[in-house]
Scaffold this active site. Sequence first.
Site, PDB file in Angstrom:
ATOM      1  N   ASP A   1       0.802  -1.218   0.000  1.00  0.00           N
ATOM      2  CA  ASP A   1       0.000   0.000   0.000  1.00  0.00           C
ATOM      3  C   ASP A   1       0.837   1.271   0.000  1.00  0.00           C
ATOM      4  OD1 ASP A   1      -1.932  -1.922   0.244  1.00  0.00           O
ATOM      5  OD2 ASP A   1      -3.071  -0.867   1.784  1.00  0.00           O
TER       6      ASP A   1
ATOM      7  N   GLU B   1      -4.860  -3.251  -7.700  1.00  0.00           N
ATOM      8  CA  GLU B   1      -5.975  -3.925  -7.031  1.00  0.00           C
ATOM      9  C   GLU B   1      -7.193  -3.022  -7.108  1.00  0.00           C
ATOM     10  OE1 GLU B   1      -5.567  -3.459  -2.373  1.00  0.00           O
ATOM     11  OE2 GLU B   1      -3.715  -4.323  -3.162  1.00  0.00           O
TER      12      GLU B   1
END
Length: 885
Positions: free
Chosen positions: A455, A528
């Site tokens: 992330d 994603e």
Amino acid sequence: MKKYIFTFCCLLMCAYTFGQNRKESFQIVLKKDWKMQSAVTDTNTGALVSQSSFQPQNWYSVNVPTTIIGGLLANNYYKFDPFYSQNLKKMNDSRLDHPWWFRKTFTLPASQIGKNVILTLHGINYKANVWLNGVKIADSTQIQGPFRIIQLDITNCIKPLGQNVLAIQILRPFSPQKEKGDLAIDYADWIPYPPDYNGGIVNDITIRTYNKVGVQYPLVTTHFDLPSLKIAHLGVDAQVTNYANTPQDIVLKGTINGTINFKKVVHLLANQSKNIYFSPNEFPQLNIKNPRIWWPWQYGKPELNHIKLAVVNKNQVSNTIEEDFGIREITSNMLNDKSRQFIVNGKPILIRGAAWSPDIFLRRSENRQEQEIRLVKDMNMNLIRSEGKLEDDHFYDLCDKYGMLVMSGWMCCGTWQYPENWDAAKRKVAMASDSSVMYWLRNKTSVMAWLNGSDMPPTDTTVEKSYLAIEKSLKWPNLLLATANETKSKISGFSGVKMAGPYEWVPPIYWETDTTQKYGGAYSFATEISPGPSIPPYESLIKFIPKDSLWYTSADWKYHCGTAEFGTTDVFNTALISRYGKIPTIKNYIAKAQLQNYEGHRAMMEAYGFNKYHTATGVVQWMLNNPWPSLIWHTYDYYLNPAGTYFGMKKSMEPLHIMYSYKNNEVAIVNSLLNDFTDLKVEAMVYNLDGKLVYQHSVSTAVKKDDVAKCFKIPHLDNLSKTYFLKLLLTDKTNAVKSINWYWLSQDVEQLDWNKTTFVNSLQTKYADFSDLQNMEKTSISMSYSTHIKKDSISHQISLINNGKRIAFFVRVWALKGKSGDDILPVFFSDNYISLAPGEKRVITCTYATKDAGKVQPYFSTSGWNVDIDASHAVNNMSSFEAAF
């Protein structure tokens, strides 16, 4: 005695032995006939447990790899299905917070007596004390971290004759999902955590022997004189290790494809490991003309080559290692700071894939791995992403075989994401893990890229520097990215990818109208992304949700969503009711959910195809599969049942595909192959809800290789019903159908409030109105099928004819093990959830493995949104029609 030797090599994060394409001259895989027990239940010491005289009374028999809970499940310890309802909560046991013993007896063959013996731990989660024959050979300060392989020299502890006893005392990880936990396996917000946090032996434990010197970790790298592929310049690396206390002069020999030979004389100091490199400049035979090249499946054949390495010590072969490898070169370039374009063998490729997850208890089978990778390819994907969920050699062998690219990297959200909190011990675990993974994955043909962060880039810049130094020193041959999101690394710059969501339902028009380029729209490389929940069919739902709880507001329903903000399907439900009307029954909900899943996921993938290289370069659906039966983020459910999401994805990624742009009403061809197509015919037909054809248009056209051909726009039409249908048809000059694609559209165009958009979802200010679909007049269908039996598989040609004057909408066919049996799974349909114009005939193919069908005759069940069950006709007595809801 050398107490232990750490070698940073391959961690196989999953379950089985080395793959079929990987061979060692001598290796014992300590797989079967282990004993397992809690150290709370059996309080004996390691010194005693690891003696041959010890009798493990009332211990569990297990095979490894296995987690603690995996071992208990294999012994039927739990008298309930852990996936049903909220039974997972019943598995909590205070013993899981304390050490567990794993014990194995083995003997060393007489032929290996006198050699150096190396015990290799391929994956311990999380810490362990290791005992052999009453002696502790390593403790939990040395053995920790599931992403490491640790080699222990046990030459002076092994009994050359008689029984040896290995006892491993394992303590499961603690708080891997938190900032200051263990650097272990993490699931973030996907699922509830298994109570043992996957504590156990999560990969193979092996014994290898060497005549003082060994060779391991081969690496074959490829360089082409692009754009030419006529000559492949190969470099070969391998690590040689001297296990003796005296210097050794050895010969390292290599063979490629049994015909290309090369060798070097190597001097090794006592206990030295050294990388040996064979360059194509020094060894001209490594410049291979007309090579067999590995391609991703849509671009060509995934051909493999073979290398064998042997180390010779004093005219005796100490050991050999051999494995398959691919001749291929993967590079990339930046279209802009936000968009990295991936290139295979000089050809740009639009990446379209999904994110992998293992079983929640890390249970594995080679058969299921192949089934799932076949499902991935059947959906026309070309990549699997694994975030902190590495697999075993067999998995990567399958990806090599099927031409499937792989993107892997470290996990987000928990301890892995916060290196600023690591102490010296955790940092050591992280660096050793990175070394292990680099050694292991660097020669995997299918592996395209490694992400050092998920992330965000590593928040401690010294960690990324250390990762990069390791990766450079170990000659990582593929792409390295700092992160899966758009944040610029202070060390390596922009990754050229994004992770801006969404993760909840958004309408089909979302993907093309994100003009601010801040979110999930069709630009850059989305690592994603997802339009949210994927609702399984009824026959799967009743396997894990009690019928009296089978409703989208029940506690059991929510328990099988994600966690935290993803713990409901509320956003999806609101859209479903707003778009398709009130929900009177659960079967009505499921039928409408398949429509919304199909159109949402199709639109996402189509938008990236429509905009490929301008500047869309890739998209990864979050996720591919689920660790347990779930209602969110999958393309097929835990039982391998394909439904609306699956067939929407499959349709959108056809190698030669006709599509509709929700943004500007354009009809286009998306070609994902390296072939030009000429003499194509594109037809568009618009039907009202009553089946009346109100518009028809066709053009002849062509499309270049790996390109998009925009054909024409659907004009504004008067006299449309509130809900109407668009059929697109692509044929070649022989009238062979190349692609059929149906859309259901609304005169109420959906609108989004981009000022209230987040990385999770976007607020809708107006929904499409498909409620009239509930009032469609019925039509009848005829169905028949023929059967073709092969050695290991069965296929059926299923013919469907719409006999009425209305559209036969969203017709589904599924295969059962007899009339009242379970679904045949996995099953591969050429198309499904199809629509038929009045009088139209379609033939779809259904294929499955013979062993998956059982010993009964298959039975086909068919449903459709508006199929008249009584008037429809099945020619075969092993098929019938059912109501969609």
